[in-house]
Motif scaffolding. Structure first.
Motif, PDB file in Angstrom:
ATOM      1  N   VAL A 130       0.862  -1.174   0.000  1.00  0.00           N
ATOM      2  CA  VAL A 130       0.000   0.000   0.000  1.00  0.00           C
ATOM      3  C   VAL A 130       0.902   1.228   0.000  1.00  0.00           C
ATOM      4  CG1 VAL A 130      -1.730   1.335   1.287  1.00  0.00           C
ATOM      5  CG2 VAL A 130      -1.870  -1.174   1.209  1.00  0.00           C
ATOM      6  N   GLN A 131       0.660   2.127  -0.951  1.00  0.00           N
ATOM      7  CA  GLN A 131       1.385   3.398  -0.972  1.00  0.00           C
ATOM      8  C   GLN A 131       0.488   4.465  -0.359  1.00  0.00           C
ATOM      9  OE1 GLN A 131       4.176   4.709  -4.095  1.00  0.00           O
ATOM     10  NE2 GLN A 131       2.608   6.239  -4.552  1.00  0.00           N
ATOM     11  N   ILE A 132       1.049   5.180   0.612  1.00  0.00           N
ATOM     12  CA  ILE A 132       0.293   6.187   1.355  1.00  0.00           C
ATOM     13  C   ILE A 132       0.920   7.551   1.091  1.00  0.00           C
ATOM     14  CG2 ILE A 132      -0.502   6.889   3.640  1.00  0.00           C
ATOM     15  CD1 ILE A 132       0.008   3.907   4.481  1.00  0.00           C
ATOM     16  N   ARG A 133       0.066   8.542   0.882  1.00  0.00           N
ATOM     17  CA  ARG A 133       0.535   9.908   0.625  1.00  0.00           C
ATOM     18  C   ARG A 133       0.109  10.802   1.783  1.00  0.00           C
ATOM     19  NH1 ARG A 133      -1.478  14.356  -3.024  1.00  0.00           N
ATOM     20  NH2 ARG A 133      -3.376  13.110  -3.120  1.00  0.00           N
ATOM     21  N   TYR A 134       1.114  11.456   2.374  1.00  0.00           N
ATOM     22  CA  TYR A 134       0.892  12.377   3.483  1.00  0.00           C
ATOM     23  C   TYR A 134       1.293  13.786   3.074  1.00  0.00           C
ATOM     24  CZ  TYR A 134       1.062   8.170   6.452  1.00  0.00           C
ATOM     25  OH  TYR A 134       0.842   6.953   7.022  1.00  0.00           O
ATOM     26  N   GLU A 135       0.621  14.780   3.632  1.00  0.00           N
ATOM     27  CA  GLU A 135       1.104  16.149   3.555  1.00  0.00           C
ATOM     28  C   GLU A 135       1.520  16.537   4.965  1.00  0.00           C
ATOM     29  OE1 GLU A 135      -0.446  19.716   1.189  1.00  0.00           O
ATOM     30  OE2 GLU A 135      -1.238  20.005   3.221  1.00  0.00           O
ATOM     31  N   ILE A 136       2.788  16.908   5.092  1.00  0.00           N
ATOM     32  CA  ILE A 136       3.331  17.257   6.401  1.00  0.00           C
ATOM     33  C   ILE A 136       3.706  18.732   6.381  1.00  0.00           C
ATOM     34  CG2 ILE A 136       5.104  16.768   8.114  1.00  0.00           C
ATOM     35  CD1 ILE A 136       5.352  13.969   6.731  1.00  0.00           C
ATOM     36  N   THR A 137       3.196  19.460   7.350  1.00  0.00           N
ATOM     37  CA  THR A 137       3.480  20.884   7.490  1.00  0.00           C
ATOM     38  C   THR A 137       4.225  21.091   8.800  1.00  0.00           C
ATOM     39  OG1 THR A 137       1.468  21.438   6.285  1.00  0.00           O
ATOM     40  CG2 THR A 137       2.470  23.192   7.613  1.00  0.00           C
ATOM     41  N   VAL A 138       5.418  21.681   8.715  1.00  0.00           N
ATOM     42  CA  VAL A 138       6.210  21.974   9.916  1.00  0.00           C
ATOM     43  C   VAL A 138       5.937  23.423  10.304  1.00  0.00           C
ATOM     44  CG1 VAL A 138       8.506  22.074  10.942  1.00  0.00           C
ATOM     45  CG2 VAL A 138       7.956  20.280   9.273  1.00  0.00           C
ATOM     46  N   GLU A 139       5.187  23.577  11.375  1.00  0.00           N
ATOM     47  CA  GLU A 139       4.852  24.904  11.893  1.00  0.00           C
ATOM     48  C   GLU A 139       6.019  25.474  12.687  1.00  0.00           C
ATOM     49  OE1 GLU A 139       0.369  25.151  13.321  1.00  0.00           O
ATOM     50  OE2 GLU A 139       1.507  23.653  14.436  1.00  0.00           O
ATOM     51  N   ILE A 140       6.125  26.782  12.674  1.00  0.00           N
ATOM     52  CA  ILE A 140       7.073  27.495  13.526  1.00  0.00           C
ATOM     53  C   ILE A 140       6.243  28.220  14.578  1.00  0.00           C
ATOM     54  CG2 ILE A 140       8.876  29.251  13.632  1.00  0.00           C
ATOM     55  CD1 ILE A 140       9.287  28.731  10.561  1.00  0.00           C
ATOM     56  N   ASP A 141       6.533  27.975  15.843  1.00  0.00           N
ATOM     57  CA  ASP A 141       5.778  28.584  16.931  1.00  0.00           C
ATOM     58  C   ASP A 141       5.786  30.107  16.782  1.00  0.00           C
ATOM     59  OD1 ASP A 141       4.317  28.846  19.256  1.00  0.00           O
ATOM     60  OD2 ASP A 141       5.984  28.385  20.603  1.00  0.00           O
ATOM     61  N   GLY A 142       4.608  30.694  16.656  1.00  0.00           N
ATOM     62  CA  GLY A 142       4.484  32.140  16.511  1.00  0.00           C
ATOM     63  C   GLY A 142       4.676  32.647  15.090  1.00  0.00           C
ATOM     64  N   GLY A 143       5.000  31.749  14.164  1.00  0.00           N
ATOM     65  CA  GLY A 143       5.242  32.154  12.781  1.00  0.00           C
ATOM     66  C   GLY A 143       3.967  32.188  11.954  1.00  0.00           C
ATOM     67  N   GLU A 144       3.960  33.035  10.943  1.00  0.00           N
ATOM     68  CA  GLU A 144       2.809  33.115  10.047  1.00  0.00           C
ATOM     69  C   GLU A 144       2.859  32.050   8.960  1.00  0.00           C
ATOM     70  OE1 GLU A 144       2.209  37.023   8.449  1.00  0.00           O
ATOM     71  OE2 GLU A 144       2.569  37.961  10.409  1.00  0.00           O
ATOM     72  N   ARG A 145       4.070  31.677   8.550  1.00  0.00           N
ATOM     73  CA  ARG A 145       4.238  30.684   7.496  1.00  0.00           C
ATOM     74  C   ARG A 145       5.008  29.493   8.059  1.00  0.00           C
ATOM     75  NH1 ARG A 145       7.340  33.277   2.931  1.00  0.00           N
ATOM     76  NH2 ARG A 145       8.463  34.086   4.706  1.00  0.00           N
TER      77      ARG A 145
END
Length: 158
Positions: A130-145
């Motif tokens: 099974v191939q699984i696709r994830y979207e991972i977002t690394v947040e920066i504490d207090g950051g807008e982007r």
């Protein structure tokens, strides 16, 4: 029903949903320096706090983008001993297949805290795997982007 079919049935209700929010991790200068040593990327913007204070548009050193990317297993806790059985029931082996897209929208400044948010995009059977696709977002504490957004492909096998 095959193990792959069972896993797809297990995963399907989660498609398009956020499945994990990790713990905050501080990216300190020591971690940045160790990454620079291992990779040979010793650009001053990463390893010279005094020069970065004077000359960098950020006023401090910044983590390598690839350091942030390399922390995905830790930030997503996918290297935790319980992660495998909880997320891939019936499977025995997981392989990082690759990344479709990676971006570093904002710099991760030394001393920043980051954490990962994971969305399960979809999955498909590939024979018995099974191939699984994830979207991972690394947040920066207090950051807008975010510091990193990556689409990761993982293959699991029975």
């Amino acid at each position: 029903m095959s193990a792959a079919a069972e896993l797809l049935t297990f995963l399907a209700p989660q498609f398009g949903r956020e499945i994990h929010v990790g713990e905050w991790l501080t990216i300190d200068q020591e971690r940045i320096d160790r990454f620079a040593e291992v990779t040979g990327d010793r650009q001053w913007i990463h390893i010279d706090p005094e020069r970065a204070r004077r000359e960098s548009p950020y006023g401090t050193t910044v983590a390598h983008g690839f350091l942030t990317l390399s922390l995905l297993p830790l930030l997503t806790q996918s290297n935790h001993p319980d992660h495998f059985q909880r997320n891939y029931p019936g499977m025995r082996l997981r392989v990082n297949y690759g990344l479709n897209r990676v971006r570093f929208p904002a710099p991760v400044l030394a001393g920043s805290r980051v954490r990962a948010r994971t969305v399960l995009k979809d999955a498909e059977a590939l024979g018995e795997a099974v191939q699984i696709r994830y979207e991972i977002t690394v947040e920066i504490d207090g950051g807008e982007r975010p510091g990193c957004v990556a689409e990761q492909l993982v293959r699991v096998y029975p």
